[in-house]
Design a protein around this motif. Structure first.
Motif, PDB file in Angstrom:
ATOM      1  N   ALA A  99     -13.139   4.562 -12.312  1.00  0.00           N
ATOM      2  CA  ALA A  99     -12.549   3.221 -12.084  1.00  0.00           C
ATOM      3  C   ALA A  99     -11.889   3.164 -10.771  1.00  0.00           C
ATOM      4  N   LEU A 100     -11.765   2.116 -10.136  1.00  0.00           N
ATOM      5  CA  LEU A 100     -11.232   1.786  -8.799  1.00  0.00           C
ATOM      6  C   LEU A 100      -9.960   1.060  -8.826  1.00  0.00           C
ATOM      7  N   ALA A 101      -9.047   1.076  -8.053  1.00  0.00           N
ATOM      8  CA  ALA A 101      -7.844   0.359  -7.932  1.00  0.00           C
ATOM      9  C   ALA A 101      -7.726  -0.095  -6.377  1.00  0.00           C
ATOM     10  N   ALA A 102      -7.620  -1.393  -6.095  1.00  0.00           N
ATOM     11  CA  ALA A 102      -7.856  -1.879  -4.884  1.00  0.00           C
ATOM     12  C   ALA A 102      -6.425  -2.956  -4.652  1.00  0.00           C
ATOM     13  N   ASN A 103      -6.005  -2.668  -3.253  1.00  0.00           N
ATOM     14  CA  ASN A 103      -4.722  -3.294  -3.144  1.00  0.00           C
ATOM     15  C   ASN A 103      -4.615  -3.312  -1.558  1.00  0.00           C
ATOM     16  N   GLN A 104      -3.796  -4.121  -1.003  1.00  0.00           N
ATOM     17  CA  GLN A 104      -3.607  -4.341   0.559  1.00  0.00           C
ATOM     18  C   GLN A 104      -2.379  -4.742   0.778  1.00  0.00           C
ATOM     19  N   ALA A 124       0.904  -1.375   0.017  1.00  0.00           N
ATOM     20  CA  ALA A 124       0.138   0.162   0.079  1.00  0.00           C
ATOM     21  C   ALA A 124       0.726   1.118  -0.005  1.00  0.00           C
ATOM     22  N   SER A 125       2.141   1.330  -0.038  1.00  0.00           N
ATOM     23  CA  SER A 125       3.076   2.158  -0.063  1.00  0.00           C
ATOM     24  C   SER A 125       2.794   3.395  -1.016  1.00  0.00           C
ATOM     25  N   GLY A 126       2.474   3.016  -2.264  1.00  0.00           N
ATOM     26  CA  GLY A 126       1.881   3.741  -3.304  1.00  0.00           C
ATOM     27  C   GLY A 126       0.845   4.757  -3.005  1.00  0.00           C
ATOM     28  N   ALA A 127      -0.066   4.128  -2.448  1.00  0.00           N
ATOM     29  CA  ALA A 127      -1.424   4.751  -2.126  1.00  0.00           C
ATOM     30  C   ALA A 127      -1.111   5.697  -1.103  1.00  0.00           C
ATOM     31  N   GLN A 128      -0.214   5.467  -0.016  1.00  0.00           N
ATOM     32  CA  GLN A 128      -0.092   6.503   1.095  1.00  0.00           C
ATOM     33  C   GLN A 128       0.675   7.467   0.510  1.00  0.00           C
ATOM     34  N   ALA A 129       1.577   6.945  -0.242  1.00  0.00           N
ATOM     35  CA  ALA A 129       2.603   8.204  -1.035  1.00  0.00           C
ATOM     36  C   ALA A 129       1.629   9.285  -1.587  1.00  0.00           C
ATOM     37  N   LEU A 130       0.639   8.646  -2.555  1.00  0.00           N
ATOM     38  CA  LEU A 130      -0.296   9.342  -3.305  1.00  0.00           C
ATOM     39  C   LEU A 130      -1.209  10.280  -2.337  1.00  0.00           C
ATOM     40  N   ASP A 131      -1.667   9.756  -1.344  1.00  0.00           N
ATOM     41  CA  ASP A 131      -2.336  10.362  -0.382  1.00  0.00           C
ATOM     42  C   ASP A 131      -1.602  11.716   0.275  1.00  0.00           C
TER      43      ASP A 131
END
Lengths: 146, 398
Positions: free
Chosen positions: B380-385, B87-94
């Protein structure tokens, strides 16, 4: 597996691979968890300090022995030797793993499975806690035939 | 979130996934330059850079923000570095989005890249009996595929999914991946090939499980006002980023845990962790599953793609196989899933993976996805964990 089992009978008991997570008394294995004195939530691996229930302020987590029997939530195996720090036996036979649901505690606990392959297992069947030796000697909890 | 609160994607870029065996920095810089080129911006325009960290590449990997900034040339830009496993990329984006929304900057560059060893992911070295990630290998030999396999077997028992269903997911994703120039695997495969590949963690075979790859991905985010001022072609809007953690008690065995939380005192939450990740994103975007044109989900295994399809609300529990068999989730289907080819075609480059998903969202929504274009993609949705309880879901719209 078999040679170290034999060693048990002629030498000292094998050392546990981890302290405080399980106990073997007179050949009967128990998982050791902790139970919150306030909300009764059970923790495994044993948790000390704060209860993990976010709505509980409990800090009195006392050691508790978990149910020895449960039902298979799921299972798998490792067809290839897992990497270090796992000590794979040579020659290697696939390690079997089962996640076992303990009804009273409402918890699913993962463990190696002793003397059974994936062909012997199905979701929902009952297993019982036992213990066994890792390839390099120390003992861990394992799930086995009741 | 209203239009006024939006953040726009000005550009996306990737370094192709593969097993290149070079330092991660190069992949990240290549991806960053590609994203800036697409945005029509220069590195010197960037006010804030966020690096998604890698833990397998020494100190430079732990301070990825600084590492990329130095490699691109010090400009004095502000930076952040963060790690949250997959989830690093999502946090970086956030982090980047939040800084733009706060009005503290107008242009942010988010970069993730990894260089991976061959074979199973292993814990970080040394004797560390206090680290559950080390202990699960030491005590159980429980690799990542072992956990994927537990989910897969559970799915077979609950819903009657078969090895043939799992193989069909790989066939579908390999076909999509064959159309993606950034994918590592670009060859179509047959179900027979999947079913003949060696068993790794029963019931999952080698071709059911994603590889570990090298790769890099980057995204340029801008404020709407900046896009207007610079005349940028930035039509893709980030409508939601969900970085939620599980709710107690988490009743699904998570990587790298030995056990679930206990339901002895508190009943299970309304949604499982994976379902809650997507739910939070839908709530934030004010959209639902029916609004999606396609989805990118984290197919660490073929079976897990089916779980995710249900977790993100595209099918009821146990219903994903039916969608798959009807061709609904294939390219050209009613609701394509993993039109990029997914992890099945890319393999896992941990800190880059959530950003790679955003790249696909961006290109599909811009209509520049080429042979794998989803017709008239609007949302669109991108989901990851990420392991240790890191949720990651992003919704983008045009």
């Amino acid at each position: 597996m078999l040679p170290s089992k034999r060693l048990c009978h002629i030498g000292p008991m094998p050392l546990p691979a981890i302290d405080g997570w399980f106990a073997v008394d007179d050949g009967v294995a128990h998982l050791l968890g902790t139970r919150c004195a306030d909300c009764r939530t059970v923790h495994f691996p044993p948790q000390t300090g704060l209860c993990r229930n976010p709505r509980c302020q409990g800090e009195d987590l006392a050691e508790t022995r978990l149910s020895r029997r449960g039902t298979v939530w799921s299972y798998t195996n490792a067809c290839y030797p897992p990497p270090a720090p796992f000590a794979a036996a040579e020659p290697y036979t696939p390690v079997t793993l089962a996640a076992v649901e303990l009804a009273e505690e409402g918890i699913v606990v993962l463990g190696q499975v002793k003397d059974m392959t994936v062909d012997d297992l199905r979701v929902g069947m009952e297993l019982e806690l036992t213990s066994g030796a890792l390839a390099d000697g120390p003992e861990v909890w394992m799930w086995g035939r009741p | 979130m209203g239009q006024a609160m939006s953040v726009l994607v000005a550009g996306a870029g990737m370094h192709p996934w593969g097993k290149w065996g070079r330092p991660f920095v190069g992949y990240g810089v290549a991806a960053a330059r590609a994203a800036l080129r697409e945005a029509g911006l220069e590195w010197t325009d960037v006010q804030f850079l966020v690096g998604a960290d890698t833990i397998r590449n020494g100190y430079p990997g732990f301070v990825a923000g600084a590492t990329f900034a130095q490699a691109l040339g010090w400009t004095g830009a502000r930076i952040a570095s963060c790690y949250a496993a997959c989830a690093s990329g999502a946090q970086a984006l956030d982090i980047a989005r939040t800084r733009i929304l706060a009005g503290l900057c107008d242009v942010a560059l988010v970069v993730g890249a990894d260089s991976t060893p061959k074979g199973f992911f292993t814990p970080v070295g040394g004797d560390r009996p206090d680290d559950p990630d080390w202990l699960r290998f030491r005590l159980l030999g429980a690799t990542n595929p072992a956990y994927f396999a537990l989910y897969a077997r559970r799915r077979m028992a609950l819903y009657g999914s078969t090895s043939e269903d799992f193989a069909a997911v790989k066939v579908k994703n390999a076909l999509a991946g064959s159309l993606n120039p950034n994918a590592r695997y670009r060859t179509a495969v047959t179900a027979e090939q999947v079913l003949a590949s060696p068993m790794v963690a029963d019931p999952l075979r080698l071709m059911d499980i994603c590889a570990t790859s090298d790769g890099g991905a980057a995204v340029v985010l801008v404020s709407p006002e900046y896009a207007r001022r610079r005349g940028l072609d930035a039509t893709v809007r980030i409508a939601a980023i969900s970085t939620v953690t599980p709710a107690f008690p988490n009743t699904v065995l998570e990587l790298p845990c030995f056990a679930t939380d206990s339901t002895a005192a508190v009943p299970p939450p309304e949604r499982t962790f994976r379902a809650s990740i997507a739910h939070a994103a839908y709530e934030e975007a004010g959209l639902g599953p029916a609004d999606l044109s396609f989805a990118e989900v984290y197919d660490l295994s073929t079976a897990l793609e089916l779980d995710w399809i249900e977790d993100v609300g595209l099918a009821p529990p146990g219903g994903a196989d039916k969608l798959l068999r009807a061709g609904d989730t294939a390219l050209g289907g009613r609701i394509p899933v993993n039109p990029s080819g997914g992890l099945a075609s890319f393999g896992e480059a941990v800190p880059a993976q959530a950003l790679a998903q955003v790249c696909e969202l961006t290109w599909q929504l811009r209509g520049t996805a080429g042979a794998r274009q989803v017709v008239n993609a609007r949302a669109a949705l991108a989901a990851n964990q990420g392991l240790f309880g890191h949720g990651s879901a992003i919704i983008a719209t045009v």
